[in-house]
Motif scaffolding. Sequence first.
Motif, PDB file in Angstrom:
ATOM      1  N   GLY A  55     -17.441  41.781  -8.673  1.00  0.00           N
ATOM      2  CA  GLY A  55     -16.922  40.919  -7.606  1.00  0.00           C
ATOM      3  C   GLY A  55     -15.563  40.316  -7.926  1.00  0.00           C
ATOM      4  N   ALA A  56     -14.816  40.042  -6.870  1.00  0.00           N
ATOM      5  CA  ALA A  56     -13.486  39.452  -7.048  1.00  0.00           C
ATOM      6  C   ALA A  56     -13.635  38.012  -7.524  1.00  0.00           C
ATOM      7  N   GLN A  57     -12.921  37.677  -8.600  1.00  0.00           N
ATOM      8  CA  GLN A  57     -12.961  36.283  -9.066  1.00  0.00           C
ATOM      9  C   GLN A  57     -11.989  35.429  -8.266  1.00  0.00           C
ATOM     10  N   LEU A  58     -10.975  36.053  -7.780  1.00  0.00           N
ATOM     11  CA  LEU A  58     -10.040  35.357  -6.881  1.00  0.00           C
ATOM     12  C   LEU A  58      -9.689  36.302  -5.738  1.00  0.00           C
ATOM     13  N   LEU A  59      -9.862  35.791  -4.538  1.00  0.00           N
ATOM     14  CA  LEU A  59      -9.511  36.561  -3.345  1.00  0.00           C
ATOM     15  C   LEU A  59      -8.314  35.837  -2.732  1.00  0.00           C
ATOM     16  N   ALA A  60      -7.171  36.553  -2.592  1.00  0.00           N
ATOM     17  CA  ALA A  60      -5.958  35.881  -2.106  1.00  0.00           C
ATOM     18  C   ALA A  60      -5.426  36.572  -0.862  1.00  0.00           C
ATOM     19  N   ALA A  75       4.431  32.532   0.258  1.00  0.00           N
ATOM     20  CA  ALA A  75       3.807  33.842   0.474  1.00  0.00           C
ATOM     21  C   ALA A  75       2.285  33.747   0.417  1.00  0.00           C
ATOM     22  N   LEU A  76       1.794  32.939  -0.489  1.00  0.00           N
ATOM     23  CA  LEU A  76       0.333  32.790  -0.623  1.00  0.00           C
ATOM     24  C   LEU A  76      -0.167  31.826   0.448  1.00  0.00           C
ATOM     25  N   ILE A  77      -1.063  32.316   1.297  1.00  0.00           N
ATOM     26  CA  ILE A  77      -1.517  31.439   2.396  1.00  0.00           C
ATOM     27  C   ILE A  77      -2.999  31.081   2.299  1.00  0.00           C
ATOM     28  N   GLY A  78      -3.696  31.668   1.376  1.00  0.00           N
ATOM     29  CA  GLY A  78      -5.098  31.268   1.239  1.00  0.00           C
ATOM     30  C   GLY A  78      -5.754  31.940   0.050  1.00  0.00           C
ATOM     31  N   THR A  79      -6.714  31.222  -0.566  1.00  0.00           N
ATOM     32  CA  THR A  79      -7.466  31.806  -1.685  1.00  0.00           C
ATOM     33  C   THR A  79      -8.942  31.447  -1.563  1.00  0.00           C
ATOM     34  N   GLN A  80      -9.742  32.253  -2.234  1.00  0.00           N
ATOM     35  CA  GLN A  80     -11.177  31.943  -2.307  1.00  0.00           C
ATOM     36  C   GLN A  80     -11.650  32.219  -3.735  1.00  0.00           C
ATOM     37  N   SER A  81     -12.227  31.206  -4.375  1.00  0.00           N
ATOM     38  CA  SER A  81     -12.672  31.328  -5.767  1.00  0.00           C
ATOM     39  C   SER A  81     -14.131  31.733  -5.821  1.00  0.00           C
ATOM     40  N   TYR A  82     -14.454  32.595  -6.769  1.00  0.00           N
ATOM     41  CA  TYR A  82     -15.874  32.979  -6.904  1.00  0.00           C
ATOM     42  C   TYR A  82     -16.706  31.805  -7.423  1.00  0.00           C
ATOM     43  N   LEU A  83     -16.058  30.869  -8.113  1.00  0.00           N
ATOM     44  CA  LEU A  83     -16.796  29.697  -8.594  1.00  0.00           C
ATOM     45  C   LEU A  83     -17.295  28.853  -7.418  1.00  0.00           C
ATOM     46  N   ALA A  84     -16.476  28.794  -6.362  1.00  0.00           N
ATOM     47  CA  ALA A  84     -16.894  28.043  -5.174  1.00  0.00           C
ATOM     48  C   ALA A  84     -18.075  28.735  -4.498  1.00  0.00           C
TER      49      ALA A  84
END
Lengths: 235, 774
Positions: free
Chosen positions: B56-61, B221-230
């Motif tokens: 799984g992705a640890q960071l989704l950007a 440039a970066l407009i959103g992220t999702q952490s696997y920890l969350a």
Amino acid sequence: MTEDVGNGQAVVQLTAVRKEYGESVALDGVSLEIHAGEAVAVMGPSGSGKSTLLSMVAGLDRPTSGSVVVHGDDLGTLDEKGLALFRRRRIGMIFQFFNLLDDLSALDNVALAAQLTGTSASQARKRALELFEELGIAGRRNTYPSQLSGGERQRVAVARALMNRPAILLADEPTGALDTKAGEQVMDLLLDLNQIGQTLLLVTHDQQLATRCASRVIEFVDGQIAGERSLERTS
Amino acid sequence: MSAVWPVSRAAVRRRRIQTLVIGVVVLLSTTMIVVALGLLAASSGPFDQAYTKQHGAQLLASYDRTKVTDAQLTDAARSAAAVAGPFGQATVDVNTGGPATSLVLVGRADPAGTVDRLNVWKGRWADKPGEIVLNRNPTDSTGRGTPTLGSAMTVAGNNKLTIVGFAYSVSQSADAWVTPAQMTALKPTSTQMLYRFAHAATNAELTAGQNGVTAGLPSGALIGTQSYLALRAAAAGEPNTFVPFLMVFGWLGLAVAVLIVANVVSGAVVAGFKHIGVLKALGFTPSQVMVVYLGMVSIPAVVGCAGGVVLGNILATSLLTRAFENYGAEGIGVPIWVDVAALLGVPALVALSALVPALRARSLSAAQAISAGSAPQSGRALGVQRWLGGTRLPRSVSLGLGLPFARPGRTALTLAAVVLGVTSVTFAVGLGKSLTTYQTAASRVGAVDVTMFGGLKGNGPPPQGEGAPPVAKLTDAQDEALLRSTPGASSVAASAEVPMRMVGASTDLRVSFYRGDFQQVGFRIIEGKWFDGPGQVVVSERFLRQHGLAVGDTVVLQAQDKSVRVQIVGKALYNSGDEVLSNWQTLALVAPNQRASIYEITVKPGTDLDTYVSAVQAKDSGLLETDGQDAGSFVTIVLATVVLLTLMLGTVAALGVFNTVVLNTRERRRDLGMLKSIGMTPAQVTVMVVTSMVALGAIGGLLGIPLGMIAHRVVVPAMANGAQVEIPSFMLNVYPASLLALLILAGIVIAAAGAYVPARAAAHTTIAKVLHNE
């Protein structure tokens, strides 16, 4: 020391009393009367029903059939509370092993009987002290049961039994756990009590106790009265 | 040892009540321990397993395509341990014939790769334009209206796509996937990158990884992220809420069990001096005597422990399955080490607590044991008895008050059991009050007096025909004016709810846009401030945690074809992680023609609500009164669990008292018989015995209350942390003086309840035999 019932009147009336414990029969159709001022000794071998008889008279146990009337109270008609109040007012008991409360001083053991009737602690102790003086143990009033000799413990037990001026004093092998000298003293005490009018019912194996204290001896065998005789006191 | 077993077994049979008490107490405490440890150990296990399996992705950007190219993103990603992307991404409207929804759509050539290896569990992957694969968990229910394989859906206007497969992404990287060519045709609005890092165990390490892969990229440039920890924290939220208080109850239960066992064995040794002497006279060695007494409690302890392990597994598995059904929870259960630890540890603890009195039995000489009486020794606390005897208290009461002093060791053990019982009750009452206060505040129950539905969301044509819902006859502004002008109105807040997406996250959001008296509808700001201009939102603690955000951060929200950059200006007290609050000025940037769908009204004191509603509906019959907010079920479940556990622990503590009274009355049966022979009534005996424990109960109350308050202070914030909510400090101040006074009664009630039955039994025992025989 009795009240209400005068000498010669029946204090205890047992009519056809039978007591069963499962298969065994402890009392088998016993009928007897004990009159005010009498000293009656019940004798017999172990298991003959002597102690069961005492329990019936004291209201500690109920007969399987028959009736027990003590000082006018038909014990069969009384509930648990009624029996407790009956014992409180009418019965004084002394036992072979004294049954004193180890946590209470000798004086408090005796006062306790009066306090249960609602007497204040100070009044109860005052009355207890009078009894201690009468019985010759006033000097031991603040001593605890474990520090008393056997004879002293039994005197304390007698004092407790007399505290509420009972109609009848029941004694279950009162000298059984005492040495000869202490036993003699207790016998004297019981005799004295009877001579001033206290009705006594003794259960004993001790022929000497019976002949010395009792005016009548009832022999029990296998739950039945096997014989009865009047005695001339030896003292 | 062959002689030991039958003697131990006979001891168990002879002490049926104590055996039952030990068995029940050990069963209950083991159950709680197994559930708590099971939840603790497995609380993130299913998520971790599924995540590892899929890489799984640890960071989704998500990146703005207008500001950064795919080549720049690929180049910048070199610091990551593994990477997938760049993938074209768009949030598109979907028309499946049902209500309008939106999807985060990603263009991906295949489901494999080094990151986010998708499980295509039904059908196949999309291999040409016109095909779509939906993200769905195999365990999701497939009820009526659920898209099926081969059916078509229209996205982004008029693009018809056929569902060719169902895949599942634990990373929640998209709602659906199409081929890259199809995505190009749909005009992607952002680019998705999926990363794994060499170190990503903590938020700090993830942030470091994110800084590495975004270094050198254009600003904005970066407009959103999702952490696997969350995602992990969200998955473990429910079990983590249960763990803190289950642990407290479990340890309290075990402590009470230890006290009761120590008490039972001490009592058995004291009461069994003669028995011990006889055993030794028969030739039992000191160690064999000790084993007899250990065996006496070990038998019910082992049986109770085994039952507790089974029951704990059933309960924990049920809770874990419910919590992790989205991660393929079949087979999730309590780890075997928990069962082994409980099966070995609990009986060992019980045996240890029995060891001291058993050693006493071991060391007694035969002669000493045979000659010892069972009555307490003289000289102990006699002064207290004498003093009590001289007071004006009824003699049955004063005798009862003196009884605990006869056996100070036993009294201390019983007192400790009562203290723990009161601790449990105090803790549970505080927990219940805090949770109820939180739930009332968070769900806004009773915050407004009237809630009226204003009609459709959006501005489409109202539905026609029979059965169609009534719609407001007046305009939005006219309705608000009507509600304000109707006699009795105190405040009116209007709101419209719009489904939106946050760029970088795949979960749906419900954004409620407010105008009017929105500060009166029950939301409580616990950090930051209310919105006061366009582009501002207020969110919950859970929202912030699930997205790794903080007050002051900026995010991009999308709805249909509109995007709006908003700043989080405040944190409000409510439960939902997918609800966002904003104002009408922000709505104007997204859907300027939207009308309010909900009006929340508070009225002046004394206003008749029916009269108010009737007056409003007389002028606009389309305005319907609706139910207000209701409290959620989760707190109810927790509260029910707490009540159940409190009753269990209260019962266990009462059993401790019960056990003590049984021991006391057995030891003192001769004394009780004597008291009855001199005229103590059954009621007086009952009063005396109950009084002996009630005094302990009152002292236990005084000692247990502060312990319960401390447990409350520690556990409630831990539970809130597990549940990803914040409990303001005022919600922890839940013990007014009146409640504390009542809690002292809890100790008395526990003591009286435990003492009453054996006291009654003692009051009604036949005494003749006791008195005639030593």
